[in-house]
Design a protein around this motif. Sequence first.
Motif, PDB file in Angstrom:
ATOM      1  N   PRO A 127      10.756 127.627   8.670  1.00 11.29           N
ATOM      2  CA  PRO A 127      11.240 127.835   7.302  1.00 11.29           C
ATOM      3  C   PRO A 127      10.096 127.816   6.298  1.00 11.29           C
ATOM      4  O   PRO A 127       8.959 127.455   6.626  1.00 11.29           O
ATOM      5  CB  PRO A 127      12.164 126.630   7.091  1.00 11.29           C
ATOM      6  CG  PRO A 127      11.551 125.558   7.943  1.00 11.29           C
ATOM      7  CD  PRO A 127      11.010 126.259   9.158  1.00 11.29           C
ATOM      8  N   THR A 138       7.767 126.276   3.672  1.00  8.80           N
ATOM      9  CA  THR A 138       7.328 124.903   3.427  1.00  8.80           C
ATOM     10  C   THR A 138       7.421 124.643   1.928  1.00  8.80           C
ATOM     11  O   THR A 138       6.805 125.351   1.125  1.00  8.80           O
ATOM     12  CB  THR A 138       5.877 124.702   3.896  1.00  8.80           C
ATOM     13  OG1 THR A 138       5.802 125.002   5.295  1.00  8.80           O
ATOM     14  CG2 THR A 138       5.420 123.265   3.664  1.00  8.80           C
ATOM     15  N   ASP A 141       7.822 118.831  -2.792  1.00 10.25           N
ATOM     16  CA  ASP A 141       8.577 118.166  -3.850  1.00 10.25           C
ATOM     17  C   ASP A 141       7.755 118.154  -5.140  1.00 10.25           C
ATOM     18  O   ASP A 141       6.566 117.810  -5.140  1.00 10.25           O
ATOM     19  CB  ASP A 141       8.897 116.735  -3.416  1.00 10.25           C
ATOM     20  CG  ASP A 141       9.633 115.967  -4.491  1.00 10.25           C
ATOM     21  OD1 ASP A 141      10.860 116.130  -4.589  1.00 10.25           O
ATOM     22  OD2 ASP A 141       8.968 115.212  -5.243  1.00 10.25           O
ATOM     23  N   GLY A 172       7.268 120.944   7.193  1.00 10.32           N
ATOM     24  CA  GLY A 172       8.415 120.674   6.338  1.00 10.32           C
ATOM     25  C   GLY A 172       9.656 120.236   7.086  1.00 10.32           C
ATOM     26  O   GLY A 172      10.584 119.682   6.468  1.00 10.32           O
ATOM     27  N   VAL A 173       9.691 120.450   8.394  1.00  2.37           N
ATOM     28  CA  VAL A 173      10.845 120.033   9.193  1.00  2.37           C
ATOM     29  C   VAL A 173      11.057 118.522   9.089  1.00  2.37           C
ATOM     30  O   VAL A 173      12.201 118.045   9.060  1.00  2.37           O
ATOM     31  CB  VAL A 173      10.649 120.464  10.667  1.00  2.37           C
ATOM     32  CG1 VAL A 173      11.685 119.816  11.579  1.00  2.37           C
ATOM     33  CG2 VAL A 173      10.714 121.982  10.777  1.00  2.37           C
ATOM     34  N   THR A 226      12.657 117.655   5.644  1.00  3.44           N
ATOM     35  CA  THR A 226      14.026 118.156   5.611  1.00  3.44           C
ATOM     36  C   THR A 226      14.940 117.301   6.465  1.00  3.44           C
ATOM     37  O   THR A 226      16.049 116.935   6.041  1.00  3.44           O
ATOM     38  CB  THR A 226      14.059 119.616   6.098  1.00  3.44           C
ATOM     39  OG1 THR A 226      13.265 120.418   5.222  1.00  3.44           O
ATOM     40  CG2 THR A 226      15.484 120.149   6.117  1.00  3.44           C
ATOM     41  N   ALA A 227      14.496 116.951   7.672  1.00  3.04           N
ATOM     42  CA  ALA A 227      15.321 116.138   8.560  1.00  3.04           C
ATOM     43  C   ALA A 227      15.556 114.741   8.002  1.00  3.04           C
ATOM     44  O   ALA A 227      16.640 114.166   8.159  1.00  3.04           O
ATOM     45  CB  ALA A 227      14.664 116.049   9.943  1.00  3.04           C
ATOM     46  N   ALA A 264      15.421 114.041   4.777  1.00  5.71           N
ATOM     47  CA  ALA A 264      15.958 114.186   3.421  1.00  5.71           C
ATOM     48  C   ALA A 264      15.126 113.399   2.413  1.00  5.71           C
ATOM     49  O   ALA A 264      15.648 112.692   1.549  1.00  5.71           O
ATOM     50  CB  ALA A 264      17.425 113.764   3.369  1.00  5.71           C
ATOM     51  N   SER A 292       8.333 115.761   0.507  1.00  4.86           N
ATOM     52  CA  SER A 292       7.152 116.010   1.320  1.00  4.86           C
ATOM     53  C   SER A 292       6.141 116.791   0.495  1.00  4.86           C
ATOM     54  O   SER A 292       6.490 117.511  -0.436  1.00  4.86           O
ATOM     55  CB  SER A 292       7.495 116.760   2.611  1.00  4.86           C
ATOM     56  OG  SER A 292       8.038 118.031   2.336  1.00  4.86           O
TER      57      SER A 292
END
Length: 435
Positions: free
Chosen positions: A312, A314, A317, A351-352, A355-356, A358, A361
């Motif tokens: 996905p 990247t 934040d 980024g996984v 995301t996982a 929450a 990053s």
Amino acid sequence: MTAASVAPLLHGLPDRLPGLCAVYEDLHAHPELSFQEFRTAGVVADRLREQGWEVTEGVGGTGVVGVLSNGAGPVVLLRADMDGLPVKEATGLPYASHETAVDDEGNEVPVMHACGHDMHVTCLLGATAQLAAAGAKWRGTVVAVFQPAEEIGGAPAMIEDGFLERFPRADVCLGQHVSPAPVGFVGTRPGPVMAASDSLRVRLFGRGGHGSTPETAVDPVVMAAAVVMRLQTVVSREVGASQTAVVTVGSIHAGTKENIIPDTADLRINIRSTTPAVRKRVLAAVERIVRAEAAASGAPKDPEITGINSFPVTVNDDRATSAVLTAIAEVLGGERVFTLPQTLTGSEDFGVFGTALAVPSVFWHFGGADPALFQHINPATLLTDGLPGTIPANHSPYFAPVPEPTIRTGVTTLLAAAAHWLCPEDGHTVDRRET
């Protein structure tokens, strides 16, 4: 955070650098393909244990996770990737790789750290050593993730191996990548920072025959050539000028002899995109073109199109990125830290983790190229004009970061970024609501 906040974490780093350079040269000389990083993982695990970290090996295949808890406080995840690439090194360095390995299709291939993952491992090992030695100067927990197979999507494998349940839950995820920018310079941006990536394997079917009588055959080589050329129109004619996409055919294989028309031709295609809408449009265009060219050539069978991997976009934040840029600028100097003007077309699976989990990053790039290569170039223009073609980029057989001061910079940036959470100046605990 000020430079004074991170200073205790950097104490003694100059004395550690010769040993880190030796680690880097060793890792560079012994690269391993994705999910084959057994030697590298062993080096990492041994050093983490020597430093006093709690170590878990074999996460997601060959991944290594170190945990160091130091009282109540935030949990910070620091990540480095470990895998090399099937590239024959041409740097001529005394520690150049001469390694070969068998890839996932059974072919023996050369292996090189052509993307700098050996540098990433070295810098994170330097940061973990500094954190272990400066336990009285920070509070919280650090999760050091040495990830396998970034080139083909190793982060999801670690998540699927129970990463979220097995290790302390991070409040922020931090990672970095060495780039062919001048050593000592750092760049990132809030929001989308690196593109999505989709890789496809395409098999075109023809009908074999003798090279002297092509009229009796359906030539998949000509079919493949037509596909390759037509794919060049996807970005130029189907993607808007204000949008970003890249379509690359990185591999094409067909036949065994010059006078034999083969039955099949195989292509590997990589697609980069920065928005879901563009991604959907480009993927649809690639499939349409492949199938249309096969039909136009009279292929006896529809082509096979299968996905190899997919990463996905990247996304950094906003607030956490601002904090990281400020922290790094305090240490390196504001003139060496840049906000990238646009999303890079390279891709990452870092980024996984965020995301996982929450959680926020942040991913940044730090230069590793010899400044002498940029004597007549304003580093700031690299942000808009791009890299000169004379400077080897990632995945080039000539890509070779300067060990020093690249290692010093990479360790410093990791510690400066982590210190925002681990070393708050007023002594209060930073939680995820404050990122």
